[in-house]
Enzyme design. Structure first.
Site, mmCIF file in Angstrom:
data_model
loop_
_atom_site.group_PDB
_atom_site.id
_atom_site.type_symbol
_atom_site.label_atom_id
_atom_site.label_comp_id
_atom_site.label_asym_id
_atom_site.label_seq_id
_atom_site.Cartn_x
_atom_site.Cartn_y
_atom_site.Cartn_z
ATOM 1 N N TYR A 199 45.987 40.953 41.430
ATOM 2 C CA TYR A 199 46.454 42.180 42.091
ATOM 3 C C TYR A 199 46.497 42.013 43.608
ATOM 4 C CZ TYR A 199 45.697 44.567 37.615
ATOM 5 O OH TYR A 199 45.753 44.952 36.300
ATOM 6 N N GLU A 200 47.438 42.718 44.243
ATOM 7 C CA GLU A 200 47.642 42.535 45.679
ATOM 8 C C GLU A 200 46.464 43.014 46.514
ATOM 9 O OE1 GLU A 200 51.234 44.849 46.483
ATOM 10 O OE2 GLU A 200 50.075 46.197 47.726
ATOM 11 N N SER A 201 45.703 43.971 46.010
ATOM 12 C CA SER A 201 44.541 44.415 46.785
ATOM 13 C C SER A 201 43.438 43.369 46.740
ATOM 14 C CB SER A 201 44.029 45.754 46.257
ATOM 15 O OG SER A 201 43.642 45.608 44.900
#
Lengths: 259, 348, 348, 259
Positions: free
Chosen positions: A53-55
């Site tokens: 995930y990008e976070s």
């Protein structure tokens, strides 16, 4: 006859996204239907995929549907979190096989607009901006685009290129120095790919009940049409049950009509 | 403090590594007790006209209670930057932010933030440059590395590059392949506030869960305020070397439990999901609604505890704690309910 | 495996991010049990001609037992890189390494490594490029960030830049100041071995204490071997998200307690200081001495346990553990003796 | 009369290095005498300095003399360790006030050679290489150089510039785009600085018993000499006691003659 209600259009999108994933892949997941598709794949035909995930969450333990890409379910006892720049770096490094990208506009060469309808100088509508979309779409080997297909949302040319697809078609993406590229588009009409030479969007497989005419009517440019039209095999009752009872039981992203 | 920017042009200052370096060189290095109140920290270290960086991930470990205090104190003329920057939207509405370097403003699938569009259309706020998350993240990372710029394959071929005066595209002069790269300059905002799960009184801080860009921003920014979920003894951080931000980057430490509400704080509390839907679906469609929303949530509260009362008090706090513990698999999540009442505004 | 480099020129391959990307894309992603023996890992994944990166910090958490196994297996024609790279010296002497990208070879104040000079003078090994620690570290970091290069203020104005065909100096096109910067390309060695305090069977690894460049190298290298002080259950790493290297970077996991000896391993054992002084002060002055030294320490041992016997067996292990615990302030260090017998070779 | 033995030449170097440090500074410490100087400063006139190390240790708890910059005493319960690239980045960012740098050759403009005597093509003697020396010397605001002063070790021009000083003097360092620069040189003769315009090495303060003539005889180029020669105040008995009993009791770095 099955007594399970057939898939609604959002469920069909989630199902087709899920089928774009092969077992064992590393999947960069964005918010919304891509999450549903990714988790559905993991719980059906592709149990050995790894979600990132990008976070920054990497390979979380399975759990509830995340409410956001920053939701604790995206880093639920994950072995580690990565800083944002490093998490995207994995796409460039070839560690990510497939990513998903939504957009307010997608054009015939797979360029995506998540910035502005009209222009910043002459705003019709302002959109949230790139977020991680440009990064994923510029760097990842395969991107699958996803959207609700209407002539406005699928124009010949997007108002603003936020995430590069095949730019002006042909070898323009490669010549620009970009990596990877979009491999498919998933909409309520079915699945599209890009013709290898011109890089124009082409029907690959229509959803059950769809026709070329309906797909074309939903599109603001001329779709390429293969000689023999294939159709998507509808999801099995078991897959629909998993989607509805396990993956998105609260219908956060698959309620239809939405809202 | 006592330091002034040597260069008053904020566009130049953002990419002026020598100015940031000079500023850091003049900072007080002393390892002293830096605790002050939130009111004092915002008053002293957030100066009108500053380039202000959002931290966290919109509603994940973001110092939102500090942002609300900035609204209460009527800070003005800030230049916002960050990746993402969902909280910049309401800061624009209340005149705190007058211009921005945009990566992303919104609340993902929870609705359109109509306030953002209104502020830009009405020229209440100006767009100075357009970025992706990753390219901006590289700008902060360049700063942390002491690197004047980093080359990237992001932004190339887009219209963003035409709306970004900082980034230049050149042919790669040093790799095996000489194709185009985008040069992302090191980015040096003036100030950021970082919400950390733990900090000691000197400013050594621990971030748990995704750090996003915050470690890089702590290094890059000229001034850094830490709001801490817990102030811990220095030895708590030293015991397992869990620090991520060293004290010498930090100007002020604020003891601020619940400082990330109504967002979430890993290890402590899940977010209040309805609040975010109220904000975008009910609060942003027109300015009166937004004013009413802020009258209720911000101008009639003085701190996080007043705010929590409106969220449901101790009962809400307990649910938010349970939900975070369940989401992080620290309690049995089959016993915890994640249902909530989605906010669907009435249509006329 | 099954993957071949698409580009056989090692000078080009080192900076060929597309080749490294292709290699990574073809790697098996499966989360499977990757444990094999040290002999198998070195045999299978260290291939003659590979660009080989040193990890750790010379004698701190470095996979030295694996390096000694490379000597035993008579690996050859490797190209070495790393920052620092003190172990590359003996690898050159035994023909394992034939050329190198130099940052630093030595044992700090413990004496001159005369073997290094001898290998270069005799052309047994060739110097391909000259670096500083930080500039090379930026090359590895660029790789990890997916950035084709990073600009730096290092190397400028030196003679190193004339001995480095990879780095170019240009005027800064994007910062507030247009003075010169050195462009450091992303560096992609073929293979590295990383000694981690903990790893699970899949390759998720935990580094405790200084990581040096190892997290970046794990991302950059085409192939990665983890030698682990402890193989732990996956949940041990997940419990507090302490991982630093994800399993998908890793090709092989070796259960190798004491794998960093005669160097130190934070959390486990202090180094054997005399060994390093023996090596540089007695072992390196002439080739016969070095051969004798390696006959004793390497060619007449088959694994770390044979090696430990020569260091003093269980008594040494206990002292090394005590000293590390004392140095890390985990036991009362006033009770632990750090005296040792400095090695002063007899002069003729 | 004191019954404490006067400082030996290595102890005088450590003492002068220590005095280059002001209280409250952040000090980048290298191996050997700089460690002794840094720790002596912390235990005498500068208790509030913060020591950082190139291997990544930041602000360790006080303890024994490190045997190496990677020694666990450099990260003894430190609040954190930093990756190497980030640790050096702090110098460029202006977070480090002062650093120390030794070298086999130091020239009249403060350029340092730790690479090679002769040339790589025509080797007289090969040295370990830059390590972190170049990084610290290129980026840190103030570097203090340290060495044993002999005409060979202090030539007019180093055989190889590993770490840039003032390059060819005048504004050549600044024009090259480098940051900071060397502020002093500490040797067994005393303390030197660089004349502000020409950037040539100049006597600042001689150690007790030294003369300009001895200093010049130890140097391979013409030293600049100020009108009035100042002398270093010898270390007090208390400072010597701390140096000998607390800082380097095993005389790892201050035994004279060494080895």
């Amino acid at each position: 006859m099955s007594n399970v209600a057939p898939a609604n259009p959002l469920e069909m999108i989630a199902y087709n996204l899920s089928n774009a994933i092969e077992d064992g892949q590393i999947v960069y997941v964005g918010t919304g239907l891509p999450m549903v598709g990714g988790i559905l794949a993991k719980k059906t035909h592709a149990p050995n995929i790894t979600l990132v995930y990008e976070s920054g969450g990497q390979d979380p333990l399975e759990g509830d549907m995340p409410w956001s890409v920053g939701c604790p379910f995206t880093f639920r006892k994950s072995p580690m979190s990565m800083e944002m720049a490093i998490s995207f770096g994995q796409c460039a490094l070839g560690y990510v096989d497939i990513a998903f990208q939504g957009g307010a506009q997608i054009d015939m060469y797979g360029n995506v607009n998540t910035s502005v309808i009209g222009s910043y100088e002459n705003l019709k509508s302002i959109l949230p901006g790139s977020g991680g979309g440009n990064d994923i779409g510029s760097l990842t080997e395969k991107s699958v685009l996803v959207g609700l297909q209407t002539p406005d949302r699928f124009p010949e040319k997007v108002d603003f290129v936020t995430t590069p697809g095949y730019l002006d078609g042909g070898d323009t993406r490669e010549k620009a120095g970009l990596l990877g590229g979009p491999s498919a588009v998933v909409t309520q009409c079915g699945v599209f790919d890009f013709e290898p030479v011109s890089k124009r969007m082409r029907i690959k497989r229509l959803n059950p009940g769809m026709t070329v005419e309906i797909a074309q009517a939903c599109t603001g440019f001329e779709l390429l049409v293969p000689e023999n039209i294939e159709f998507v095999e509808p999801p099995s009752d078991e897959v629909l049950r998993i989607l509805r009872e396990v993956v998105d039981p609260r219908k956060v992203f698959t309620k239809f009509p939405p809202g | 403090m006592g330091s002034q920017y040597t260069n008053q042009d904020h566009m130049k200052r953002l990419v002026d590594y020598r100015d940031a370096r000079e500023f850091h060189l003049r900072k007080d290095r002393a390892k002293r007790d830096k605790r002050i109140s939130l009111q004092e920290a915002v008053s002293e270290y957030i100066q009108d006209g500053d380039i202000f960086a959002e931290t966290g991930f919109s509603y994940v470990r973001s110092p939102i209670q500090a942002y609300l205090e900035m609204v209460r104190q009527k800070k003005k003329d800030l230049i916002a930057i960050g990746s993402p920057m969902s909280n910049t939207s309401y800061l624009m509405a209340f005149g705190v932010v007058k211009a921005l370097h945009l990566s992303y403003i919104g609340v993902e699938m929870r609705g359109n933030d109509k306030n953002f569009a209104r502020c830009i259309k009405s020229k209440q706020a100006e767009l100075l440059s357009i970025w992706s998350h990753g390219s901006m993240a590289l700008g902060f990372k360049a700063a942390q590395l002491g690197a004047p710029f980093i080359a990237s394959k992001q932004l190339i071929g887009t219209d963003m590059i035409k709306k970004n005066p900082f980034v230049k595209v050149i042919d790669n002069p040093v790799s095996a392949d000489n194709s185009q790269v985008a040069l992302i300059p090191a980015l040096f905002p003036d100030v950021c506030i970082i919400h950390a799960q733990k900090a000691d009184r000197y400013g050594n801080a621990v971030i748990e869960g995704p750090a996003i860009n915050d470690i890089a921003l702590a290094a890059a920014c000229r001034k850094v305020i830490i709001t801490a979920e817990r102030i811990v003894p220095e030895m708590t951080i030293r015991e397992n070397s869990t620090g991520t931000i060293p004290f010498w980057y930090v100007d002020a430490v604020v003891d601020l439990p619940y400082g990330a509400l109504p967002g979430s704080c890993p290890g402590h509390y899940y977010w209040h999901r309805e609040w975010w839907e109220w904000l975008v679906r009910i609060g942003t469609p027109d300015l009166d609604a937004l004013n009413d929303f802020f009258d209720y949530w911000v101008f009639s509260t003085k701190d996080q505890f007043d705010f929590i009362e409106k969220l449901g008090g101790a009962r809400f706090i307990n649910t938010a704690r349970q939900q975070m513990e369940a989401a992080q698999a620290n309690v049995d999540d089959s016993l915890v309910n994640f249902d909530y009442q989605e906010v669907i505004p009435k249509r006329d």
